[in-house]
Design a protein around this motif. Structure first.
Motif, PDB file in Angstrom:
ATOM      1  N   VAL A  23      36.958 -23.725  18.985  1.00 51.21           N
ATOM      2  CA  VAL A  23      35.944 -24.550  18.336  1.00 51.21           C
ATOM      3  C   VAL A  23      35.072 -23.702  17.412  1.00 51.21           C
ATOM      4  O   VAL A  23      34.795 -24.087  16.268  1.00 51.21           O
ATOM      5  CB  VAL A  23      35.089 -25.289  19.400  1.00 51.21           C
ATOM      6  CG1 VAL A  23      33.835 -25.884  18.798  1.00 51.21           C
ATOM      7  CG2 VAL A  23      35.924 -26.363  20.073  1.00 51.21           C
ATOM      8  N   ASN A  24      34.657 -22.542  17.874  1.00 47.12           N
ATOM      9  CA  ASN A  24      33.828 -21.653  17.050  1.00 47.12           C
ATOM     10  C   ASN A  24      34.590 -21.150  15.832  1.00 47.12           C
ATOM     11  O   ASN A  24      34.063 -21.135  14.722  1.00 47.12           O
ATOM     12  CB  ASN A  24      33.316 -20.469  17.875  1.00 47.12           C
ATOM     13  CG  ASN A  24      32.302 -20.895  18.913  1.00 47.12           C
ATOM     14  OD1 ASN A  24      31.692 -21.963  18.821  1.00 47.12           O
ATOM     15  ND2 ASN A  24      32.136 -20.083  19.945  1.00 47.12           N
ATOM     16  N   GLU A  25      35.837 -20.750  16.038  1.00 48.35           N
ATOM     17  CA  GLU A  25      36.666 -20.229  14.943  1.00 48.35           C
ATOM     18  C   GLU A  25      36.885 -21.288  13.862  1.00 48.35           C
ATOM     19  O   GLU A  25      36.923 -20.982  12.678  1.00 48.35           O
ATOM     20  CB  GLU A  25      38.005 -19.774  15.519  1.00 48.35           C
ATOM     21  CG  GLU A  25      38.957 -19.182  14.514  1.00 48.35           C
ATOM     22  CD  GLU A  25      40.277 -18.762  15.154  1.00 48.35           C
ATOM     23  OE1 GLU A  25      41.331 -19.039  14.548  1.00 48.35           O
ATOM     24  OE2 GLU A  25      40.238 -18.189  16.264  1.00 48.35           O
ATOM     25  N   ASN A  26      37.026 -22.531  14.275  1.00 45.22           N
ATOM     26  CA  ASN A  26      37.297 -23.615  13.326  1.00 45.22           C
ATOM     27  C   ASN A  26      36.034 -24.360  12.899  1.00 45.22           C
ATOM     28  O   ASN A  26      36.122 -25.368  12.199  1.00 45.22           O
ATOM     29  CB  ASN A  26      38.320 -24.579  13.927  1.00 45.22           C
ATOM     30  CG  ASN A  26      39.688 -23.944  14.028  1.00 45.22           C
ATOM     31  OD1 ASN A  26      40.391 -23.820  13.047  1.00 45.22           O
ATOM     32  ND2 ASN A  26      40.051 -23.490  15.221  1.00 45.22           N
ATOM     33  N   LYS A  27      34.882 -23.890  13.354  1.00 47.64           N
ATOM     34  CA  LYS A  27      33.572 -24.463  12.978  1.00 47.64           C
ATOM     35  C   LYS A  27      33.505 -25.970  13.229  1.00 47.64           C
ATOM     36  O   LYS A  27      33.062 -26.743  12.391  1.00 47.64           O
ATOM     37  CB  LYS A  27      33.234 -24.128  11.528  1.00 47.64           C
ATOM     38  CG  LYS A  27      33.123 -22.633  11.269  1.00 47.64           C
ATOM     39  CD  LYS A  27      32.891 -22.356   9.801  1.00 47.64           C
ATOM     40  CE  LYS A  27      32.733 -20.908   9.472  1.00 47.64           C
ATOM     41  NZ  LYS A  27      33.785 -20.021   9.826  1.00 47.64           N
ATOM     42  N   ILE A  28      33.951 -26.375  14.418  1.00 49.51           N
ATOM     43  CA  ILE A  28      33.964 -27.790  14.793  1.00 49.51           C
ATOM     44  C   ILE A  28      32.584 -28.165  15.331  1.00 49.51           C
ATOM     45  O   ILE A  28      32.045 -27.484  16.203  1.00 49.51           O
ATOM     46  CB  ILE A  28      35.052 -28.060  15.856  1.00 49.51           C
ATOM     47  CG1 ILE A  28      36.426 -27.783  15.247  1.00 49.51           C
ATOM     48  CG2 ILE A  28      34.959 -29.486  16.382  1.00 49.51           C
ATOM     49  CD1 ILE A  28      37.560 -27.773  16.243  1.00 49.51           C
ATOM     50  N   THR A  29      32.027 -29.253  14.795  1.00 50.26           N
ATOM     51  CA  THR A  29      30.681 -29.680  15.205  1.00 50.26           C
ATOM     52  C   THR A  29      30.681 -30.999  15.973  1.00 50.26           C
ATOM     53  O   THR A  29      29.674 -31.339  16.582  1.00 50.26           O
ATOM     54  CB  THR A  29      29.758 -29.809  13.976  1.00 50.26           C
ATOM     55  OG1 THR A  29      30.326 -30.769  13.075  1.00 50.26           O
ATOM     56  CG2 THR A  29      29.599 -28.470  13.276  1.00 50.26           C
ATOM     57  N   PHE A  30      31.770 -31.762  15.939  1.00 50.43           N
ATOM     58  CA  PHE A  30      31.809 -33.025  16.683  1.00 50.43           C
ATOM     59  C   PHE A  30      32.047 -32.725  18.160  1.00 50.43           C
ATOM     60  O   PHE A  30      32.515 -31.635  18.513  1.00 50.43           O
ATOM     61  CB  PHE A  30      32.855 -33.996  16.111  1.00 50.43           C
ATOM     62  CG  PHE A  30      34.225 -33.409  15.939  1.00 50.43           C
ATOM     63  CD1 PHE A  30      35.128 -33.391  16.996  1.00 50.43           C
ATOM     64  CD2 PHE A  30      34.633 -32.889  14.715  1.00 50.43           C
ATOM     65  CE1 PHE A  30      36.399 -32.862  16.842  1.00 50.43           C
ATOM     66  CE2 PHE A  30      35.896 -32.356  14.556  1.00 50.43           C
ATOM     67  CZ  PHE A  30      36.775 -32.338  15.618  1.00 50.43           C
ATOM     68  N   PRO A  31      31.736 -33.670  19.055  1.00 49.62           N
ATOM     69  CA  PRO A  31      31.851 -33.414  20.495  1.00 49.62           C
ATOM     70  C   PRO A  31      33.286 -33.143  20.954  1.00 49.62           C
ATOM     71  O   PRO A  31      34.199 -33.913  20.672  1.00 49.62           O
ATOM     72  CB  PRO A  31      31.326 -34.699  21.141  1.00 49.62           C
ATOM     73  CG  PRO A  31      30.538 -35.381  20.088  1.00 49.62           C
ATOM     74  CD  PRO A  31      31.139 -34.984  18.777  1.00 49.62           C
TER      75      PRO A  31
END
Length: 179
Positions: free
Chosen positions: A120-128
């Motif tokens: 999630v951090n590597e792909n900069k995901i912000t949704f839940p």
């Protein structure tokens, strides 16, 4: 000459055994109707009420589907090792920035034992991102292949299902069709 005869007899014997076994399989007792219908299902059907669930996010917050009544929900099942899942994540992130307050993306991860937070951090995901640690939601929603996404309307009814990597235009189309 005798070797050829023996080889032919062995070959015919093996062929006979294979044919008998194939015929036996066809004449076995038929399955019960529940076994047939369970095998025939490929996920929940459109028009069905979306089963409620409660899962934790990466940050430890609890999300309950029924608490989102009144909102449109894009419910995505994915895994960190899945190439089509990885391919759709940037477009899901882009879509999450375009949707209004009446629409929610929930990404249910089915391999929480792996480094989901790193992904999630590597792909900069912000949704839940929800963690299905006991594999219950995955089973309840009858996920056969990933990614699979259910589009749930504001009344909690499944209006559409998409299997495979989605593009942004598909996400927009299916959520716009929700009431």
């Amino acid at each position: 000459m005798i070797k050829k005869v023996i080889a032919a007899v062995v070959l015919v014997s093996l062929l006979t055994v294979a044919i008998v076994q194939a015929i036996d399989k066809k004449t076995e007792a038929p399955q019960t109707s529940s076994e047939v219908s369970a095998a025939a299902k490929e996920g929940l059907s459109i028009g069905a009420k979306a089963p409620d669930f409660e899962l934790k996010t990466l940050s430890g917050d609890t999300v309950k589907l029924s608490d989102l009544k009144g909102k449109k929900v894009m419910l995505n099942f994915w895994a960190t090792w899945c190439p089509p899942c990885k391919a759709e994540m940037p477009e899901m992130e882009q879509f999450s920035k375009q949707i209004g307050d009446d629409t929610v993306i929930l990404a249910v991860n089915i391999d929480p034992q792996l480094d989901v937070k790193g992904f999630v951090n590597e792909n900069k995901i912000t949704f839940p991102v929800l963690l299905d640690t006991e594999d219950k939601v995955n089973e309840t929603y009858q996920i056969i292949s990933i990614p699979t996404t259910y589009f749930i309307d504001s009344n909690g009814i499944i209006q559409n299902k998409y299997t495979g990597s989605m593009k942004l235009d598909i996400m927009k189309k299916y959520t716009q069709e929700l009431k």
